[in-house]
Design an enzyme around this catalytic site. Structure first.
Site, short mmCIF file in Angstrom:
data_model
loop_
_atom_site.label_atom_id
_atom_site.label_comp_id
_atom_site.label_asym_id
_atom_site.label_seq_id
_atom_site.Cartn_x
_atom_site.Cartn_y
_atom_site.Cartn_z
N HIS A 299 33.99 36.76 39.14
CA HIS A 299 34.38 38.03 38.53
C HIS A 299 33.30 38.53 37.57
CE1 HIS A 299 36.79 41.27 37.05
NE2 HIS A 299 36.66 40.84 35.80
N ASP B 42 39.65 43.03 41.03
CA ASP B 42 38.60 43.31 42.02
C ASP B 42 39.22 43.67 43.37
OD1 ASP B 42 36.58 42.61 40.12
OD2 ASP B 42 37.05 40.51 40.49
#
Ligand SMILES: NC(=O)C1=CN([C@@H]2O[C@H](COP(=O)(O)OP(=O)(O)OC[C@H]3O[C@@H](n4cnc5c(N)ncnc54)[C@H](O)[C@@H]3O)[C@@H](O)[C@H]2O)C=CC1
Ligand SMILES: O=C([O-])CC(=O)C(=O)O
Length: 339
Positions: free
Chosen positions: A203, A176
């Site tokens: 996530h 990310d």
């Protein structure tokens, strides 16, 4: 021929591999679980190139002999050994300093990460039971999805075994951050290596919360840019899975991100100062038991967990959404273990 590395468990091939290892460079022992998969293969290659790694164990349930033989021919320092199937799990794990967990099933377009829960929860439980038995002090990098639930599962397994050290269990959210750095650099027209975007929360979907107000170097975005960047970072996994058209999810960028995170953990283990990365860990930053923020990595894993810092209104609203979804995913992992 291959069996240089697989038959090595008790065969002449093993003796050859061991001999080569004897004069090997000092470094850390690393196991990759799920090493022959889409992420596992490029990650195994990158870890074999990492000078901090002296021993690299590749574990999985298929295709391990070929990958091990292939990687073992690289003329870098790490000694590579392959371990195929659950009867070899304990040998794969014994003595490891760092264990990277990828073993599991990836998603296809149309699925959420949470749709993987049923398939992957049991796999993570079994692997973590192995870690508790064979290398309870290892740092664990947990990549298998859904990370927001697999990390709580791993914590419960370790608690049950009496080996839980929250500092050593790290959910990997590095991809990310890697995506955020790349997409922000595109908008700013700068080199992504110069950009640092904290990504907090978890996530999956809205739990991935980029803090665009805290980007380094300092910069500002219009509301439209903020919304577009946030959506692209949150949907990065879908962007890749759709482009791969049903053949898998992100593997190459994930292997890069996994290497970046594992290398940071190894530098922390070595005692380097000032190693800070984002990770999904046991946390008191919010009311939730797990949350991703920047953490300082040291000899014991995540030695310091940083606060969120000042958030703007858009980020405060994003945080509330993230926490709402995260709470359910964390509880799902914990409940799986209490059944
Ligand atoms: N944390 C993150 O940012 C990201 C996480 N992922 C996740 O990483 C995981 C792995 O993804 P890929 O490598 O693309 O999948 P893959 O299917 O290509 O590889 C998974 C490997 O695990 C092995 N495996 C399956 N069950 C196993 C078991 N019980 N024991 C040992 N090995 C087993 C398979 O044989 C295969 O080699 C997935 O859960 C995926 O969703 C993927 C990208 C990003
Ligand atoms: O989207 C997926 O399923 C794989 C993943 O976690 C990512 O690429 O961030």
């Amino acid at each position: 021929m291959f069996d240089a590395n697989l038959k090595m468990e008790g065969s002449s091939g093993m003796r050859r591999a061991d001999c080569r290892g004897k004069g090997g460079a000092p470094g850390f022992k690393v196991a990759i679980l799920g090493a022959a998969g889409g992420i596992g293969q490029p990650l195994a290659m990158l870890m074999k190139m990492n000078p901090l790694v002296s021993v690299l164990h590749l574990y999985g349930v298929s295709n391990i002999p070929g990958v091990t033989a292939d990687i073992s021919h690289m003329d870098t320092g790490a000694v590579v050994r392959g371990f195929l199937g659950q009867p070899q799990l304990d040998n794969a794990l014994t003595g490891m300093d760092l264990v990277i967990i990828l073993a599991s099933v990836p998603r296809k377009p149309g699925m959420t990460r949470d749709d993987l829960f049923t398939m992957n929860a049991g796999i993570i439980k079994t692997l973590c039971e192995g870690i508790a038995r064979c290398c309870p002090k290892a740092i664990v990098n947990l990549i298998s999805n859904p990370v927001n639930s697999t990390v709580p599962i791993a914590a419960e397994v370790f608690k049950k075994a009496g080996t839980y050290d929250p500092k050593r269990l790290l959910g990997v959210t590095m991809l990310d951050v890697v995506r955020a750095n790349t997409f922000v650099a595109e908008v700013l027209g700068v080199d992504p290596r110069e950009v640092d975007v904290p990504v907090v929360g978890g996530h999956a979907g809205v739990t991935i919360l980029p803090l665009l107000s805290q980007v380094k170097p300092p910069c500002s975005f219009s509301q439209e840019e903020t919304e577009n960047l946030t959506a692209r970072i949150q949907n990065g996994g879908i962007e890749v899975a759709v482009a791969k058209d049903g053949t898998g999810s992100a593997t190459l960028s994930m292997a890069y991100a996994a290497l970046k995170f594992a290398d940071a953990c190894l530098r922390g283990l070595r005692g380097d100062a000032g190693i800070v990365e984002c990770s999904f860990v046991a946390s008191q930053v919010t009311e939730l038991p797990f949350f991703a923020t920047k953490v300082r990595l040291g000899r014991n894993g995540a030695e310091e967990i940083y606060q969120l810092g000042p958030l703007n209104e858009y980020e405060r609203a994003g945080l509330e959404k993230a926490k709402g979804e995260l709470a359910g995913s964390i509880q799902k992992g914990i409940s799986f273990m209490s059944k």
